[in-house]
Scaffold this motif. Structure first.
Motif, short mmCIF file in Angstrom:
data_model
loop_
_atom_site.label_atom_id
_atom_site.label_comp_id
_atom_site.label_asym_id
_atom_site.label_seq_id
_atom_site.Cartn_x
_atom_site.Cartn_y
_atom_site.Cartn_z
N PHE A 160 -11.80 21.66 116.93
CA PHE A 160 -11.54 21.18 115.58
C PHE A 160 -11.89 19.70 115.45
N PHE A 178 -15.14 18.19 112.65
CA PHE A 178 -14.87 17.58 111.36
C PHE A 178 -14.81 16.06 111.47
N GLU A 194 -11.68 13.70 107.25
CA GLU A 194 -11.36 15.04 106.77
C GLU A 194 -10.36 15.78 107.67
N ARG A 195 -10.16 15.30 108.87
CA ARG A 195 -9.33 16.08 109.79
C ARG A 195 -7.90 15.51 109.90
N ASP A 244 -8.49 25.63 104.28
CA ASP A 244 -8.50 24.21 104.62
C ASP A 244 -9.65 23.89 105.58
N TYR A 245 -9.82 24.73 106.58
CA TYR A 245 -10.93 24.56 107.55
C TYR A 245 -11.37 25.93 108.02
#
Length: 199
Positions: A22, A26, A30-31, A76-77
């Protein structure tokens, strides 16, 4: 879906397993941190879904916020791990997420970067969502960030309703701002600015 693939709901231990991926997929603005995602998951309204092969090899994963009041989903992701990209698995995963979580929801929303003309990955992501027959919400959307709002497209795919009500859009965004982005101090100003642009 390919019978060699399964979707399961992940737990906090799975979150720790996917976090490095993850982090690498990103950009910083954004993370969320590992601790932030962990706190979201323990509420029960924020889900980590894992796409695995039958041998438990992870193909991809997604983070989804579920609004029970509006009966909407917020993607969201979503990630397909690098070795499996370009094989149509992202589209399969997206559609299976809707099936997995249930048809009682009326729509699924997603934020997408506005291509800057330089980053091919941004263009690839936007094309991916267009192929999934999503529609643009007519709004000047911003992702709440520590340094103000970051302009993005807001898209949705109908599940039950072809057209969403204005109130549903407003309330879903409000929930997302308050729930996912509770750590952003200036989010109310950004929210008011965004909602004022809804056509």
């Amino acid at each position: 879906m390919d019978k060699t693939l399964t979707i399961t709901k992940g737990n906090v231990n799975d979150l720790e397993d996917v976090y490095l991926s993850f982090y690498n997929h990103f950009p910083e603005n954004e993370r969320k941190s590992l601790n932030h995602l962990r706190q979201l998951m323990v509420t029960g309204h924020y889900n980590l879904l894992l796409l695995n092969k039958n041998d438990n090899k992870r193909i991809g994963y997604a983070f989804i916020y579920v609004s029970e009041t509006q009966k909407t989903l917020w993607l969201d992701y979503i990630v397909i791990e690098t070795p499996y990209q370009g094989k149509g698995l992202g589209s399969v995963f997206f559609n299976e997420i809707i099936r997995f979580l249930g048809k009682q929801y009326i729509a699924i929303f997603m934020e997408v970067e506005i291509p800057n003309g330089k980053d091919k990955e941004q263009e690839r992501r936007l094309k991916y969502y267009k192929r999934l027959e999503t529609s643009f919400v007519d709004i000047e959307y911003k992702l709440p960030t520590l340094d103000g709002g970051f302009p993005m497209y807001l898209l949705y795919k109908p599940i039950k309703l072809d057209k969403l009500t204005r109130n549903c859009i407003i309330q879903t965004i409000k929930e997302v701002y308050e729930f996912i982005h509770w750590d952003i101090q200036n989010k109310e100003d950004t929210y008011n600015e965004v909602i004022s642009t809804l056509k």
